[in-house]
Design a protein around this motif. Structure first.
Motif, mmCIF file in Angstrom:
data_model
loop_
_atom_site.group_PDB
_atom_site.id
_atom_site.type_symbol
_atom_site.label_atom_id
_atom_site.label_comp_id
_atom_site.label_asym_id
_atom_site.label_seq_id
_atom_site.Cartn_x
_atom_site.Cartn_y
_atom_site.Cartn_z
ATOM 1 N N LYS A 54 92.661 13.656 11.785
ATOM 2 C CA LYS A 54 93.703 12.644 11.953
ATOM 3 C C LYS A 54 93.138 11.253 12.283
ATOM 4 O O LYS A 54 93.886 10.295 12.441
ATOM 5 N N GLY A 55 91.823 11.168 12.390
ATOM 6 C CA GLY A 55 91.195 9.866 12.591
ATOM 7 C C GLY A 55 91.215 9.342 14.018
ATOM 8 O O GLY A 55 90.993 8.155 14.251
ATOM 9 N N GLU A 237 94.142 12.613 23.037
ATOM 10 C CA GLU A 237 95.160 12.145 22.099
ATOM 11 C C GLU A 237 95.412 13.208 21.032
ATOM 12 O O GLU A 237 96.561 13.471 20.654
ATOM 13 N N ALA A 238 94.340 13.834 20.551
ATOM 14 C CA ALA A 238 94.471 14.890 19.551
ATOM 15 C C ALA A 238 95.204 16.097 20.129
ATOM 16 O O ALA A 238 96.047 16.723 19.463
ATOM 17 N N GLN A 239 94.892 16.411 21.368
ATOM 18 C CA GLN A 239 95.535 17.539 22.036
ATOM 19 C C GLN A 239 97.042 17.308 22.158
ATOM 20 O O GLN A 239 97.853 18.200 21.860
ATOM 21 N N CYS A 249 99.666 20.406 12.464
ATOM 22 C CA CYS A 249 98.306 20.571 12.970
ATOM 23 C C CYS A 249 97.763 21.973 12.752
ATOM 24 O O CYS A 249 96.567 22.146 12.480
ATOM 25 N N ASP A 250 98.611 22.983 12.866
ATOM 26 C CA ASP A 250 98.160 24.348 12.602
ATOM 27 C C ASP A 250 97.679 24.486 11.159
ATOM 28 O O ASP A 250 96.718 25.213 10.869
#
Length: 330
Positions: A54-55, A237-239, A249-250
């Motif tokens: 996701k960058g 942030e990703a979490q 995300c999965d």
């Protein structure tokens, strides 16, 4: 604050051979070498995939090369040999190898039922483990710590079992011919029943005793502090994005790891947020404290004679990054 190391670009003479004074050319930023981070298939460690895809790492100004290992223990040997800059791992294993100057910068999760011991159907109670061949993840692993903790509750010791070195990823494939039980984790734990086995106990029976963390080489934490801080910020942030966008995300995690999206689960794995981490890095005498849990783990592997020198938790556990201060601390 998060500027990457820069290199001076080579000045090119134009076809008209017009010389350009060096002082008029500002150095252009070029990405420094990526942080090489080892990880393994484990629910609490999937945010690294999200941050990459996701960058979020790019957004926070850090280049990261996630390295997915097929063998969990290989992460530790590579980390000890400085082949990777950072590693995902159980706190127990990392304290046991005690790489000089290493810094634990965040806790990813607490295992709360996502790993445990699977056994053949004839084993009904922990007492039935006596004399059985049980797979554990070598002498390094915290699996021995958890199994021994359970055995002591039932009047047994690890000497009452025949412990065999079997990686968690192959425990089910090794039963029942070579072992009658073994320590494994998700996604393998959920597959035990379908293969005719049962789960004897899980880390839900030892809450708070199996924290997982991310550790950096001491030299990397010292010389590249802004990048390590950027890694931590991107991780959280990703979490958060994962928790808010599970389906998307999965699917990303499944594609990156070769799993099915429907098999991606965090059941039994308590994901630790930034606020959870801020509590975990305090020296409180309770299950949420890495200092408290770490001390119990150290006492165990010293008591059984695996290690003779206690690692210094005050030097290893660095709370500055989860507080957002990592780049400023000298």
């Amino acid at each position: 604050m998060r500027k990457l190391l820069s290199y001076f670009l080579v000045l090119i003479l134009t076809a008209t051979v017009v010389l350009i004074p060096a002082c008029s050319q500002a150095p252009q930023p070029v990405q420094s070498k990526p942080l090489r981070v080892g990880w393994f298939l484990w629910p609490g460690w999937y945010p690294i995939v999200i941050a990459k895809e996701k960058g979020f790492f790019d957004k926070h100004g850090v280049q990261v090369e996630p390295i997915l290992y097929s063998s969990y223990t290989d992460i530790f040997s590579d980390f000890a040999a400085s082949k990777i800059d950072a590693a995902h791992g159980g706190l127990y294993e990392l304290l046991k190898i005690n790489v000089p100057d290493m810094k634990v910068v965040l806790a990813t999760d607490n295992s709360d039922g996502a790993e445990g011991v699977v056994v053949t159907s004839d084993i009904v109670t922990p007492e039935d483990l006596a004399g059985k061949r049980i797979g554990i993840q070598g002498a390094l692993s915290g699996s021995e710590f958890i199994i021994t903790t359970l055995l002591r509750r039932h009047g047994l010791s690890r000497n009452d079992l025949i412990l065999v070195d079997v990686g968690p990823e192959i425990v089910l494939d090794t039963m029942p011919e070579q072992i009658q039980g073994g320590y494994t984790w998700e996604p393998y734990l959920s597959k035990a029943e379908a293969k005719g086995y049962k789960v004897l106990f899980t880390t839900a029976d030892t809450p708070g005793m199996v924290p997982d963390v991310i550790v950096f080489q001491g030299a990397v934490a010292k010389k590249r502090r802004p990048e390590v801080q950027a890694f931590v910020d991107a991780w959280f942030e990703a979490q958060e994005y994962w928790m808010a966008n599970r389906e998307e995300c999965d699917a990303i995690i499944a594609k990156a790891t070769g799993q099915r999206a429907e098999d991606i689960s965090i059941e039994g794995c308590r994901i630790l947020s930034r606020s959870d981490n801020q509590k975990a890095f305090t020296k409180e005498d309770e299950r949420t404290s890495l200092f408290d849990t770490g001390a119990k783990q150290v006492d165990f592997f010293i008591s059984v004679g695996d290690v003779f020198t206690a690692p210094d938790l005050n030097k290893i556990l660095d709370p500055s990054y989860v507080q957002g201060m990592g780049a400023d601390v000298k």
